[in-house]
Write a protein that holds these residues in place. Structure first.
Motif, PDB file in Angstrom:
ATOM      1  N   GLN A  63       0.826  -1.203   0.000  1.00  0.00           N
ATOM      2  CA  GLN A  63       0.000   0.000   0.000  1.00  0.00           C
ATOM      3  C   GLN A  63       0.861   1.253   0.000  1.00  0.00           C
ATOM      4  O   GLN A  63       0.537   2.254  -0.658  1.00  0.00           O
ATOM      5  CB  GLN A  63      -0.938   0.005   1.213  1.00  0.00           C
ATOM      6  CG  GLN A  63      -1.691   1.308   1.464  1.00  0.00           C
ATOM      7  CD  GLN A  63      -2.610   1.735   0.327  1.00  0.00           C
ATOM      8  OE1 GLN A  63      -2.933   0.941  -0.553  1.00  0.00           O
ATOM      9  NE2 GLN A  63      -3.044   2.981   0.341  1.00  0.00           N
ATOM     10  N   LYS A  64       1.976   1.235   0.701  1.00  0.00           N
ATOM     11  CA  LYS A  64       2.859   2.393   0.757  1.00  0.00           C
ATOM     12  C   LYS A  64       3.330   2.793  -0.638  1.00  0.00           C
ATOM     13  O   LYS A  64       3.309   3.971  -1.016  1.00  0.00           O
ATOM     14  CB  LYS A  64       4.047   2.091   1.671  1.00  0.00           C
ATOM     15  CG  LYS A  64       5.021   3.240   1.831  1.00  0.00           C
ATOM     16  CD  LYS A  64       6.162   2.842   2.766  1.00  0.00           C
ATOM     17  CE  LYS A  64       7.176   3.967   2.920  1.00  0.00           C
ATOM     18  NZ  LYS A  64       8.291   3.563   3.827  1.00  0.00           N
ATOM     19  N   ILE A  65       3.732   1.791  -1.431  1.00  0.00           N
ATOM     20  CA  ILE A  65       4.217   2.091  -2.790  1.00  0.00           C
ATOM     21  C   ILE A  65       3.050   2.425  -3.707  1.00  0.00           C
ATOM     22  O   ILE A  65       3.123   3.349  -4.526  1.00  0.00           O
ATOM     23  CB  ILE A  65       5.018   0.902  -3.343  1.00  0.00           C
ATOM     24  CG1 ILE A  65       6.194   0.584  -2.408  1.00  0.00           C
ATOM     25  CG2 ILE A  65       5.535   1.201  -4.748  1.00  0.00           C
ATOM     26  CD1 ILE A  65       6.868  -0.730  -2.709  1.00  0.00           C
ATOM     27  N   TRP A  66       1.949   1.694  -3.584  1.00  0.00           N
ATOM     28  CA  TRP A  66       0.754   1.951  -4.385  1.00  0.00           C
ATOM     29  C   TRP A  66       0.251   3.377  -4.144  1.00  0.00           C
ATOM     30  O   TRP A  66      -0.137   4.080  -5.084  1.00  0.00           O
ATOM     31  CB  TRP A  66      -0.315   0.918  -4.042  1.00  0.00           C
ATOM     32  CG  TRP A  66      -1.659   1.114  -4.642  1.00  0.00           C
ATOM     33  CD1 TRP A  66      -2.824   1.331  -3.969  1.00  0.00           C
ATOM     34  CD2 TRP A  66      -2.036   1.071  -6.033  1.00  0.00           C
ATOM     35  NE1 TRP A  66      -3.891   1.436  -4.837  1.00  0.00           N
ATOM     36  CE2 TRP A  66      -3.431   1.284  -6.111  1.00  0.00           C
ATOM     37  CE3 TRP A  66      -1.314   0.881  -7.213  1.00  0.00           C
ATOM     38  CZ2 TRP A  66      -4.111   1.304  -7.321  1.00  0.00           C
ATOM     39  CZ3 TRP A  66      -2.010   0.912  -8.425  1.00  0.00           C
ATOM     40  CH2 TRP A  66      -3.383   1.115  -8.470  1.00  0.00           C
ATOM     41  N   GLN A  67       0.276   3.818  -2.897  1.00  0.00           N
ATOM     42  CA  GLN A  67      -0.154   5.183  -2.588  1.00  0.00           C
ATOM     43  C   GLN A  67       0.734   6.202  -3.293  1.00  0.00           C
ATOM     44  O   GLN A  67       0.241   7.179  -3.868  1.00  0.00           O
ATOM     45  CB  GLN A  67      -0.134   5.423  -1.081  1.00  0.00           C
ATOM     46  CG  GLN A  67      -0.525   6.836  -0.683  1.00  0.00           C
ATOM     47  CD  GLN A  67      -0.722   6.983   0.808  1.00  0.00           C
ATOM     48  OE1 GLN A  67      -1.467   6.222   1.412  1.00  0.00           O
ATOM     49  NE2 GLN A  67      -0.059   7.948   1.414  1.00  0.00           N
ATOM     50  N   LYS A  68       2.047   5.982  -3.262  1.00  0.00           N
ATOM     51  CA  LYS A  68       2.960   6.890  -3.968  1.00  0.00           C
ATOM     52  C   LYS A  68       2.671   6.887  -5.463  1.00  0.00           C
ATOM     53  O   LYS A  68       2.718   7.939  -6.118  1.00  0.00           O
ATOM     54  CB  LYS A  68       4.410   6.473  -3.710  1.00  0.00           C
ATOM     55  CG  LYS A  68       4.917   6.767  -2.314  1.00  0.00           C
ATOM     56  CD  LYS A  68       6.439   6.695  -2.229  1.00  0.00           C
ATOM     57  CE  LYS A  68       6.974   5.310  -2.512  1.00  0.00           C
ATOM     58  NZ  LYS A  68       8.453   5.251  -2.352  1.00  0.00           N
ATOM     59  N   LEU A  69       2.359   5.712  -5.996  1.00  0.00           N
ATOM     60  CA  LEU A  69       2.073   5.585  -7.424  1.00  0.00           C
ATOM     61  C   LEU A  69       0.806   6.343  -7.798  1.00  0.00           C
ATOM     62  O   LEU A  69       0.777   7.106  -8.777  1.00  0.00           O
ATOM     63  CB  LEU A  69       1.956   4.105  -7.784  1.00  0.00           C
ATOM     64  CG  LEU A  69       1.621   3.730  -9.227  1.00  0.00           C
ATOM     65  CD1 LEU A  69       2.644   4.293 -10.201  1.00  0.00           C
ATOM     66  CD2 LEU A  69       1.549   2.210  -9.368  1.00  0.00           C
ATOM     67  N   VAL A  70      -0.256   6.163  -7.011  1.00  0.00           N
ATOM     68  CA  VAL A  70      -1.517   6.855  -7.293  1.00  0.00           C
ATOM     69  C   VAL A  70      -1.333   8.366  -7.155  1.00  0.00           C
ATOM     70  O   VAL A  70      -1.840   9.147  -7.981  1.00  0.00           O
ATOM     71  CB  VAL A  70      -2.646   6.338  -6.372  1.00  0.00           C
ATOM     72  CG1 VAL A  70      -3.921   7.163  -6.564  1.00  0.00           C
ATOM     73  CG2 VAL A  70      -2.933   4.862  -6.654  1.00  0.00           C
ATOM     74  N   LEU A  71      -0.601   8.795  -6.128  1.00  0.00           N
ATOM     75  CA  LEU A  71      -0.338  10.223  -5.960  1.00  0.00           C
ATOM     76  C   LEU A  71       0.382  10.797  -7.176  1.00  0.00           C
ATOM     77  O   LEU A  71       0.067  11.896  -7.641  1.00  0.00           O
ATOM     78  CB  LEU A  71       0.518  10.449  -4.714  1.00  0.00           C
ATOM     79  CG  LEU A  71      -0.191  10.810  -3.415  1.00  0.00           C
ATOM     80  CD1 LEU A  71       0.817  10.916  -2.286  1.00  0.00           C
ATOM     81  CD2 LEU A  71      -0.975  12.108  -3.547  1.00  0.00           C
TER      82      LEU A  71
END
Length: 306
Positions: A158-166
């Protein structure tokens, strides 16, 4: 019909909409059952439903399963033409190229249910509420859903996915601009449907639900790039019923990298952007060939016209 710059984010081709439908959530029956049960508790009429900001009529067949007639409207004429092609086999549909705000021209008190799917953040909320009130019959239902962002339940993924979506959100901002209207869109979406205010003189107190939010701030943290200094806005009524922290496994799924890419493809952005490519590789390093459980964060707003 002329459109504003922010509206062109979803002025896309038929092939994009094919990818969009594939990458959006499979909405569980429980979601529409909740809407229909709410409507039945306030109205005996299932004659006319109106899907506003409908894109290519993605959810209109779900409405047509209960309502005799369904009006499909969208601000982009190309989307309406695609919807006509997709749904041409049924004669219960009518079509209108219009923003929600401009459907103030519909006959007053002519619609039983107005359904808005992941689009209210694009509207001028005050004008949109006026148009909904104008077209609804007394006792009619306004139902709005927002399921725009998916969160993974594994913290590292989720940490990386959140950065990706941002970064995708930032990429969209860079492409379409961050004028006053674009800021409003982002701030409204980050607030879920709390951004939609409904005047007390027009509507009974609303029911507001949030499903599958890992934290109250997760939606905001995923879609508001911090460098722009934006904050969510809330227009929820003091008498509204607000239910948080609800989990509905009908919105859960297990996805690998390809499934997550299908979700990402529903946001028009530059897939070759170097930072986005690098973040996909970083996420692949954590997820590998596995499928990781996650869920769509969902907001539901239900209100009855006085």
């Amino acid at each position: 019909m002329a459109t504003q710059k922010g509206d062109n984010v979803y002025n896309q081709s038929a092939s994009f909409w094919e990818s969009y439908i594939k990458g959006r959530p499979s909405i569980p029956d429980s979601f529409f059952s909740t809407i229909f049960a709410y409507h039945a508790s306030h109205s005996a009429s299932f004659s006319y439903a109106h899907e506003v900001g409908a894109g290519v009529g993605v959810h209109s067949p779900r409405l047509a399963a209960r309502f005799a007639n369904v009006l499909i409207s969208d601000i982009i004429d190309t989307n309406i033409q695609i919807a006509k092609t997709r749904l041409q086999s049924q004669d219960c549909y009518t079509f209108k190229c219009s923003s929600l705000e401009d459907t103030i021209d519909l006959a007053p008190a002519s619609i039983d249910l107005v359904f808005a799917s992941t689009m209210m953040h694009f509207t001028d909320v005050e004008k949109a509420a006026r148009a909904v009130h104008h077209q609804l019959k007394p006792g009619g239902t306004f139902a709005a859903g927002l399921y725009g962002t998916y969160a993974q339940h594994e913290p590292e993924a989720q940490k990386i996915w959140q950065k990706l979506v941002l970064w995708i959100c930032n990429n969209i901002i860079q492409k379409y601009g961050l004028d006053g209207r674009a800021k409003n869109i982002l701030q409204n979406e980050a607030a879920g449907l709390d951004s939609v205010g409904l005047p007390d003189e027009w509507f009974h107190p609303a029911q507001r639900y949030d499903y599958n939010f890992p934290e109250r701030s997760t939606l905001r943290d995923m879609i508001l790039p911090p460098q722009y200094g934006l904050e969510p806005v809330s227009r929820a009524g003091e008498k509204d019923t607000v239910v948080r922290d609800v989990w509905d496994k009908g919105w859960f799924s297990k996805l690998g990298i390809e499934g997550l890419k299908e979700i990402a493809s529903t946001w028009p952005h530059d897939e070759e952007d170097e930072e986005i490519v690098a973040l996909w590789e970083e996420l692949r390093g954590v997820v590998g060939q596995r499928e990781v459980e996650g869920a769509w964060m969902v907001s539901l707003l239900l209100a009855t016209k006085k």
